[in-house]
Design a protein around this motif. Structure first.
Motif, mmCIF file in Angstrom:
data_model
loop_
_atom_site.group_PDB
_atom_site.id
_atom_site.type_symbol
_atom_site.label_atom_id
_atom_site.label_comp_id
_atom_site.label_asym_id
_atom_site.label_seq_id
_atom_site.Cartn_x
_atom_site.Cartn_y
_atom_site.Cartn_z
ATOM 1 N N ASP A 201 0.820 -1.208 0.000
ATOM 2 C CA ASP A 201 0.000 0.000 0.000
ATOM 3 C C ASP A 201 0.858 1.264 0.000
ATOM 4 O O ASP A 201 0.534 2.252 -0.661
ATOM 5 C CB ASP A 201 -0.938 0.025 1.212
ATOM 6 C CG ASP A 201 -1.951 -1.106 1.153
ATOM 7 O OD1 ASP A 201 -2.270 -1.550 0.025
ATOM 8 O OD2 ASP A 201 -2.415 -1.535 2.216
ATOM 9 N N PHE A 202 1.957 1.236 0.742
ATOM 10 C CA PHE A 202 2.859 2.387 0.789
ATOM 11 C C PHE A 202 3.461 2.665 -0.588
ATOM 12 O O PHE A 202 3.509 3.809 -1.035
ATOM 13 C CB PHE A 202 3.966 2.142 1.820
ATOM 14 C CG PHE A 202 5.057 3.168 1.811
ATOM 15 C CD1 PHE A 202 4.806 4.479 2.179
ATOM 16 C CD2 PHE A 202 6.341 2.833 1.425
ATOM 17 C CE1 PHE A 202 5.814 5.426 2.178
ATOM 18 C CE2 PHE A 202 7.362 3.769 1.418
ATOM 19 C CZ PHE A 202 7.095 5.077 1.795
ATOM 20 N N LEU A 203 3.887 1.616 -1.275
ATOM 21 C CA LEU A 203 4.510 1.799 -2.588
ATOM 22 C C LEU A 203 3.499 2.235 -3.655
ATOM 23 O O LEU A 203 3.856 2.944 -4.593
ATOM 24 C CB LEU A 203 5.228 0.534 -3.030
ATOM 25 C CG LEU A 203 6.490 0.206 -2.236
ATOM 26 C CD1 LEU A 203 7.060 -1.115 -2.681
ATOM 27 C CD2 LEU A 203 7.514 1.301 -2.354
ATOM 28 N N LEU A 204 2.251 1.830 -3.514
ATOM 29 C CA LEU A 204 1.225 2.237 -4.479
ATOM 30 C C LEU A 204 1.007 3.748 -4.486
ATOM 31 O O LEU A 204 0.683 4.327 -5.520
ATOM 32 C CB LEU A 204 -0.104 1.541 -4.175
ATOM 33 C CG LEU A 204 -0.210 0.084 -4.596
ATOM 34 C CD1 LEU A 204 -1.530 -0.503 -4.126
ATOM 35 C CD2 LEU A 204 -0.069 -0.063 -6.099
ATOM 36 N N LEU A 205 1.199 4.380 -3.360
ATOM 37 C CA LEU A 205 0.971 5.822 -3.250
ATOM 38 C C LEU A 205 2.150 6.664 -3.721
ATOM 39 O O LEU A 205 2.030 7.877 -3.837
ATOM 40 C CB LEU A 205 0.642 6.188 -1.796
ATOM 41 C CG LEU A 205 -0.632 5.569 -1.240
ATOM 42 C CD1 LEU A 205 -0.773 5.919 0.233
ATOM 43 C CD2 LEU A 205 -1.848 6.040 -2.014
ATOM 44 N N GLN A 206 3.288 6.029 -3.989
ATOM 45 C CA GLN A 206 4.488 6.778 -4.352
ATOM 46 C C GLN A 206 4.566 7.013 -5.864
ATOM 47 O O GLN A 206 4.042 6.244 -6.652
ATOM 48 C CB GLN A 206 5.740 6.041 -3.872
ATOM 49 C CG GLN A 206 5.749 5.754 -2.397
ATOM 50 C CD GLN A 206 5.488 6.982 -1.547
ATOM 51 O OE1 GLN A 206 6.027 8.054 -1.796
ATOM 52 N NE2 GLN A 206 4.650 6.825 -0.539
#
Length: 145
Positions: A71-76
């Motif tokens: 989820d963290f990487l999807l927002l980057q």
């Protein structure tokens, strides 16, 4: 240029030659943890970022990182994503290595951020006497050009 990465009790994992990337990684990660109201955010925002992880905190931090990874990487943004993947993978390696040491009942196991100057910058800090002795030893053993 200062090498940046993570250090466990056995190994140092260098990720980048730019410490500002490491700072941006942590700022984005901490922001994400606050926005998602993660209960264990202090492990990353305070313990790891400001000091180090020690003992039982290592397993908790590993679980936090693994749970938010996708989820963290999807927002980057795309240009940050590659760098952040490298940081997360090296952090996970350091955490896993430390967990293995804990399983072997090794005392004083910790994980922390690690910054290092390149060797050429470290050599500039050497005392002139050391450099003179080093040059004399090189000439004795035929290392002259």
């Amino acid at each position: 240029m200062i090498y940046a990465g993570f250090s466990s009790s056995l190994t140092t994992f260098y990720v980048s030659k730019d410490r500002t990337e490491l700072k941006m990684f942590f700022l984005d990660l901490i922001k994400y943890l606050y926005l998602t109201k993660n209960k264990e955010h202090k492990l990353v925002s305070d313990r790891l970022y400001r000091k180090y992880l020690y003992g039982s905190d290592i397993l908790k931090a590993k679980n936090v990182i693994e749970n938010i990874y996708d989820d963290f990487l999807l927002l980057q943004k795309i240009n940050k994503k590659e760098t952040y993947v490298k940081y997360i993978k090296s952090l996970c390696k350091a955490l896993n290595e430390s967990l293995e040491l804990i399983a072997l009942d090794e005392p004083n196991v910790k994980v922390q951020i690690y910054l290092m100057l390149p060797y050429c910058m470290e050599e500039k800090k050497l005392v002139i006497n050391f450099l003179i002795i080093f040059l004399i030893q090189q000439s004795r053993f035929g290392y002259e050009k």
